[in-house]
Design an enzyme around this catalytic site. Sequence first.
Site, short mmCIF file in Angstrom:
data_model
loop_
_atom_site.label_atom_id
_atom_site.label_comp_id
_atom_site.label_asym_id
_atom_site.label_seq_id
_atom_site.Cartn_x
_atom_site.Cartn_y
_atom_site.Cartn_z
CG ASN A 389 -50.43 82.51 -12.57
OD1 ASN A 389 -51.64 82.70 -12.60
ND2 ASN A 389 -49.58 83.42 -12.14
CB CYS A 391 -51.08 84.36 -7.82
SG CYS A 391 -49.66 84.06 -6.74
CD GLU A 393 -50.67 86.22 -11.38
OE1 GLU A 393 -49.44 86.26 -11.32
OE2 GLU A 393 -51.37 85.61 -10.55
#
Length: 706
Positions: A389, A391, A393
Site C-alpha cells: 500500500n 505507506c 505497512e
Amino acid sequence: MPGERRRFAQATKSVGVSWPAKVRRRDGTLVPFDIARIEAAVTRAAREVACDDPDMPGTVAKAVADALGRGIAPVEDIQDCVEARLGEAGLDDVARVYIIYRQRRAELRTAKALLGVRDELKLSLAAVTVLRERYLLHDEQGRPAESTGELMDRSARCVAAAEDQYEPGSSRRWAERFATLLRNLEFLPNSPTLMNSGTDLGLLAGCFVLPIEDSLQSIFATLGQAAELQRAGGGTGYAFSHLRPAGDRVASTGGTASGPVSFLRLYDSAAGVVSMGGRRRGACMAVLDVSHPDICDFVTAKAESPSELPHFNLSVGVTDAFLRAVERNGLHRLVNPRTGKIVARMPAAELFDAICKAAHAGGDPGLVFLDTINRANPVPGRGRIEATNPCGEVPLLPYESCNLGSINLARMLADGRVDWDRLEEVAGVAVRFLDDVIDVSRYPFPELGEAARATRKIGLGVMGLAELLAALGIPYDSEEAVRLATRLMRRIQQAAHTASRRLAEERGAFPAFTDSRFARSGPRRNAQVTSVAPTGTISLIAGTTAGIEPMFAIAFTRAIVGRHLLEVNPCFDRLARDRGFYRDELIAEIAQRGGVRGYPRLPAEVRAAFPTAAEIAPQWHLRMQAAVQRHVEAAVSKTVNLPATATVDDVRAIYVAAWKAKVKGITVYRYGSREGQVLSYAAPKPLLAQADTEFSGGCAGRSCEF
C-alpha cells in the site's frame, strides 16, 4: 495570606453538603455533577504556580459545591464560582492561571463555532478543522450536519451492522462498544472507515494493491479502477515490474515501448486530477523490481526533479540475491519481463549506490525487501507479493485491501503505568471491529470484494508510542523504550490472535485457510491481524503522536483558519505545568528550536524524555522499527530520519542494516533534502517550526494520507 487560607478552610468545614445533582453543559446536555473535576482543574492551576498545599484543591472544590446548592448548575456558573472562591482564599496566583485557562478554552470554543462544528469530544482545533473539511457529513448548504461524537457513532453503527449476520439483534450492543472506543479515542480506524460509513460511497478500506499487466488494456483498465478508488478516498499501490522496458518491441504496432516510468507519470497525473474533486489528496505507491531493465530511470525519477511524481512514493523491490551481490561486489542481472531473458549485467554495488544517492537527495526510493515479505506471506498458494500500500505497512496480493486501525497507546495509561488489561481488551474489540469492516464495506469491483473476503486480512496497529514513552519518562532512544515497545506489540499481537481464533469459532475461518501456512494449526478468522501504519490524520484527530514515530517538535505553529496558532505537545505541556516551569516565553523559545535536547533551562530528565525525530540517531530509529516488526505480521511504516549532514554512506549503512534486521521495508529522510518540507528549524533568523493544518507529526518527506 496563610491566615486567609486557614479562615477559608475553617469556614468551608461548617457548611452542610447540598451539592448539585447535574451540570448543564454549554450545548444544553445534562451530565452528573462530579466534584473531582473541579478539584482536578484547581490542582492543575495550583501546580503551574508551584502552590504545594495538598489540601487546598479539595477545600476549594468543596466550597464551590456547597455554594452552588442543589439542583442543576450551569458549567459557566461553576467556573465563576471557582474564580470567586480562589479569590476569597487569597489564592490570587492560582486564580489568575485558572482565568487564563478559561479564556483560552473560550477562544477555542469560539474558533470551533466559527467552523460550525459541535465538538463534544473536546478535540484540538486542528482536528476539528480537518474533520469539518473531510469527515463530517454536511447539509445542502454545506454546513456540518453532525457533531464530532456523532461521526464516531455513525461509524460504529455502520460497522456493527455486520454483527446481525452472525447473531441477529446483536448489532446495537456492539455499536455501543465500538462507539465507546472511538469516542474515547482509544482506537480509531483508517480514514475511509470514518469518512464513508453510512454514506452512498460505502468504501471503508484504506488502501488497495492493483495489478498492472504488460498490455495497454490492462494499464488503462487499472488506471480507471484506481481513479474510482481514489475518488472515494482509497490509496493505491502498484508493481510496475511486469511492463516491458523502454525501447522494447511492440509487435502489434511495430513500434517501441515507452517503459514503466512513462506510465508511472500518467498514473501520477490522473491521481492529481481525481484528488482535486475528492476528499483526500491522492497517495500511491510504485514498486519496481530491482532486476527490471529500467530500474535506473525509476531510481532517479524523483531525484532529478523534486516536483516530479508528487502523488507517488517510490520503492525498489530488492531481493536477498541482489543484496548479497552488493556485499561481495558481484554482478547483477537485468531481465526483460516480457521475454524472461537477461538483457544486461551491471555491478550490483553500482546500482545500490545509485539508489542510496537518490534517497539521500530526496527520500525516494525506499526499499521493499521482497524475499523477507514472501517468507511471511500467509497464503503463498495465492501468489507472490510484489507491491505494498502507499505507506508500505501492508504488502498485498493483487486486489487485496488494507483494513487498518490503531490503538492509541497514550490512552493505555492508568496511575502512571501501562494498563495491560485495558490494552488487551481494546485489542480484542478492535479486531472484531476490523473484521466487521470487511463485511459492511462496499467494493466498486467484484475482484476487490472477493480478494478481501478470501483472506480477511486486517491490520491492527498503534499510535501514540512517543507520547506514552514521554509520559513514563522513558527516552525514545533507549534500551528501555525498545524493550517496552517490544512488549507492547507482543501483547497486542497475542490479543489479536486470540480474538481472531474466537471469531473463527463463531463465524468460521477465512476461506483461503486450507491453502495458508496456518492450515495445520487451529483456525483463524484472519490471515493477517497486525500492521503498524503511520496513522496520518487519525493521530491528529486523536491528539497524539503518529504511529511509532518520535515527536517531530515539542512546540510549533500550525496554520488554521487563516491564523498561525502555537501548539505545544500535550504531554510536555502537562509536565511543564505540573512541575511549575511552564512559561509562555519558554514555549516560544522552544518553538524556535523545535526540540529541547541541549536546552540548559530544563531539567536533564525532561530533556532526555522529549527527543524529536531529528535529535534521535538513525540507528535508534531502525532499532525501534525492527523491535516492533518482530511482533507484526504485515509490516511497519517508519521513517528513519537523518541529519542534514548525513552522507550517502550513511544511507547505505542504514539500508543494509535494515535488510539484516529483517524489517520488510525501509524509508529514510535526510533533513532539508526536499523542497517545501513541512517542518523547518533552520533559518537565517529564528523561525518557529511550522506545520500545515493536517500535518500529524509523521514523515516529513514522503506522502502519507492514511
